[in-house]
Motif scaffolding. Sequence first.
Motif, PDB file in Angstrom:
ATOM      1  N   ASN A 103       0.821  -1.209   0.000  1.00  0.00           N
ATOM      2  CA  ASN A 103       0.000   0.000   0.000  1.00  0.00           C
ATOM      3  C   ASN A 103       0.854   1.257   0.000  1.00  0.00           C
ATOM      4  O   ASN A 103       0.567   2.215  -0.706  1.00  0.00           O
ATOM      5  CB  ASN A 103      -0.940   0.020   1.213  1.00  0.00           C
ATOM      6  N   VAL A 104       1.904   1.248   0.811  1.00  0.00           N
ATOM      7  CA  VAL A 104       2.799   2.405   0.890  1.00  0.00           C
ATOM      8  C   VAL A 104       3.494   2.615  -0.451  1.00  0.00           C
ATOM      9  O   VAL A 104       3.564   3.740  -0.953  1.00  0.00           O
ATOM     10  CB  VAL A 104       3.832   2.229   2.032  1.00  0.00           C
ATOM     11  N   ASP A 105       3.987   1.523  -1.042  1.00  0.00           N
ATOM     12  CA  ASP A 105       4.653   1.623  -2.348  1.00  0.00           C
ATOM     13  C   ASP A 105       3.699   2.156  -3.410  1.00  0.00           C
ATOM     14  O   ASP A 105       4.068   3.008  -4.220  1.00  0.00           O
ATOM     15  CB  ASP A 105       5.211   0.262  -2.783  1.00  0.00           C
ATOM     16  N   SER A 106       2.467   1.661  -3.397  1.00  0.00           N
ATOM     17  CA  SER A 106       1.475   2.097  -4.370  1.00  0.00           C
ATOM     18  C   SER A 106       1.141   3.576  -4.184  1.00  0.00           C
ATOM     19  O   SER A 106       1.047   4.329  -5.157  1.00  0.00           O
ATOM     20  CB  SER A 106       0.211   1.250  -4.226  1.00  0.00           C
ATOM     21  N   GLU A 107       0.979   3.980  -2.940  1.00  0.00           N
ATOM     22  CA  GLU A 107       0.671   5.387  -2.660  1.00  0.00           C
ATOM     23  C   GLU A 107       1.838   6.287  -3.055  1.00  0.00           C
ATOM     24  O   GLU A 107       1.635   7.375  -3.594  1.00  0.00           O
ATOM     25  CB  GLU A 107       0.323   5.566  -1.182  1.00  0.00           C
ATOM     26  N   GLU A 108       3.051   5.848  -2.783  1.00  0.00           N
ATOM     27  CA  GLU A 108       4.234   6.627  -3.148  1.00  0.00           C
ATOM     28  C   GLU A 108       4.344   6.754  -4.670  1.00  0.00           C
ATOM     29  O   GLU A 108       4.627   7.828  -5.199  1.00  0.00           O
ATOM     30  CB  GLU A 108       5.501   5.978  -2.584  1.00  0.00           C
ATOM     31  N   GLN A 109       4.105   5.668  -5.365  1.00  0.00           N
ATOM     32  CA  GLN A 109       4.151   5.693  -6.828  1.00  0.00           C
ATOM     33  C   GLN A 109       3.079   6.637  -7.380  1.00  0.00           C
ATOM     34  O   GLN A 109       3.335   7.402  -8.312  1.00  0.00           O
ATOM     35  CB  GLN A 109       3.957   4.282  -7.377  1.00  0.00           C
ATOM     36  N   GLU A 110       1.909   6.613  -6.784  1.00  0.00           N
ATOM     37  CA  GLU A 110       0.826   7.502  -7.222  1.00  0.00           C
ATOM     38  C   GLU A 110       1.195   8.970  -6.982  1.00  0.00           C
ATOM     39  O   GLU A 110       0.962   9.837  -7.822  1.00  0.00           O
ATOM     40  CB  GLU A 110      -0.467   7.157  -6.491  1.00  0.00           C
ATOM     41  N   ARG A 111       1.800   9.260  -5.825  1.00  0.00           N
ATOM     42  CA  ARG A 111       2.228  10.640  -5.538  1.00  0.00           C
ATOM     43  C   ARG A 111       3.280  11.107  -6.534  1.00  0.00           C
ATOM     44  O   ARG A 111       3.239  12.236  -7.014  1.00  0.00           O
ATOM     45  CB  ARG A 111       2.783  10.749  -4.113  1.00  0.00           C
ATOM     46  N   LYS A 112       4.228  10.227  -6.841  1.00  0.00           N
ATOM     47  CA  LYS A 112       5.279  10.585  -7.804  1.00  0.00           C
ATOM     48  C   LYS A 112       4.694  10.834  -9.192  1.00  0.00           C
ATOM     49  O   LYS A 112       5.094  11.763  -9.881  1.00  0.00           O
ATOM     50  CB  LYS A 112       6.335   9.485  -7.870  1.00  0.00           C
ATOM     51  N   ALA A 113       3.752   9.993  -9.593  1.00  0.00           N
ATOM     52  CA  ALA A 113       3.117  10.163 -10.905  1.00  0.00           C
ATOM     53  C   ALA A 113       2.340  11.466 -10.963  1.00  0.00           C
ATOM     54  O   ALA A 113       2.388  12.190 -11.969  1.00  0.00           O
ATOM     55  CB  ALA A 113       2.208   8.974 -11.206  1.00  0.00           C
ATOM     56  N   THR A 114       1.631  11.784  -9.894  1.00  0.00           N
ATOM     57  CA  THR A 114       0.872  13.036  -9.847  1.00  0.00           C
ATOM     58  C   THR A 114       1.812  14.232  -9.907  1.00  0.00           C
ATOM     59  O   THR A 114       1.569  15.187 -10.654  1.00  0.00           O
ATOM     60  CB  THR A 114       0.008  13.099  -8.577  1.00  0.00           C
ATOM     61  N   ALA A 115       2.902  14.180  -9.147  1.00  0.00           N
ATOM     62  CA  ALA A 115       3.870  15.276  -9.148  1.00  0.00           C
ATOM     63  C   ALA A 115       4.491  15.446 -10.535  1.00  0.00           C
ATOM     64  O   ALA A 115       4.653  16.567 -11.021  1.00  0.00           O
ATOM     65  CB  ALA A 115       4.957  15.029  -8.107  1.00  0.00           C
ATOM     66  N   ALA A 116       4.824  14.340 -11.191  1.00  0.00           N
ATOM     67  CA  ALA A 116       5.410  14.407 -12.529  1.00  0.00           C
ATOM     68  C   ALA A 116       4.419  14.999 -13.527  1.00  0.00           C
ATOM     69  O   ALA A 116       4.789  15.824 -14.373  1.00  0.00           O
ATOM     70  CB  ALA A 116       5.847  13.016 -12.981  1.00  0.00           C
ATOM     71  N   ARG A 117       3.158  14.596 -13.424  1.00  0.00           N
ATOM     72  CA  ARG A 117       2.133  15.130 -14.334  1.00  0.00           C
ATOM     73  C   ARG A 117       1.973  16.629 -14.134  1.00  0.00           C
ATOM     74  O   ARG A 117       1.887  17.388 -15.095  1.00  0.00           O
ATOM     75  CB  ARG A 117       0.795  14.415 -14.113  1.00  0.00           C
ATOM     76  N   LEU A 118       1.940  17.061 -12.885  1.00  0.00           N
ATOM     77  CA  LEU A 118       1.794  18.490 -12.605  1.00  0.00           C
ATOM     78  C   LEU A 118       2.989  19.289 -13.113  1.00  0.00           C
ATOM     79  O   LEU A 118       2.821  20.375 -13.679  1.00  0.00           O
ATOM     80  CB  LEU A 118       1.597  18.717 -11.101  1.00  0.00           C
ATOM     81  N   ARG A 119       4.204  18.750 -12.937  1.00  0.00           N
ATOM     82  CA  ARG A 119       5.399  19.437 -13.460  1.00  0.00           C
ATOM     83  C   ARG A 119       5.341  19.521 -14.979  1.00  0.00           C
ATOM     84  O   ARG A 119       5.662  20.550 -15.570  1.00  0.00           O
ATOM     85  CB  ARG A 119       6.674  18.711 -13.030  1.00  0.00           C
ATOM     86  N   PHE A 120       4.916  18.436 -15.620  1.00  0.00           N
ATOM     87  CA  PHE A 120       4.820  18.416 -17.081  1.00  0.00           C
ATOM     88  C   PHE A 120       3.792  19.434 -17.565  1.00  0.00           C
ATOM     89  O   PHE A 120       4.049  20.194 -18.498  1.00  0.00           O
ATOM     90  CB  PHE A 120       4.445  17.013 -17.571  1.00  0.00           C
TER      91      PHE A 120
END
Length: 64
Positions: free
Chosen positions: A6-23
């Motif tokens: 769950n922690v890994d999945s949540e961390e991956q989701e946060r990273k993906a969201t941050a990358a999308r926002l930066r893009f």
Amino acid sequence: MSDKGNVDSEEQERKATAARLRFEKATSEIASEHRFGGSDAGSTEIELMEAATRLVQEARKDRH
């Protein structure tokens, strides 16, 4: 799913969201500089994405 999963999945989701926002921010900033398309600035979203991809690839080449 385990707690670690769950922690890994949540961390991956946060990273993906941050990358999308930066893009999205970078694309918006570059578009506002009129660095895409011709004088009519009528670029489609796909053209913007293709140009952004080219810029990222060029930047990566410059770092190596």
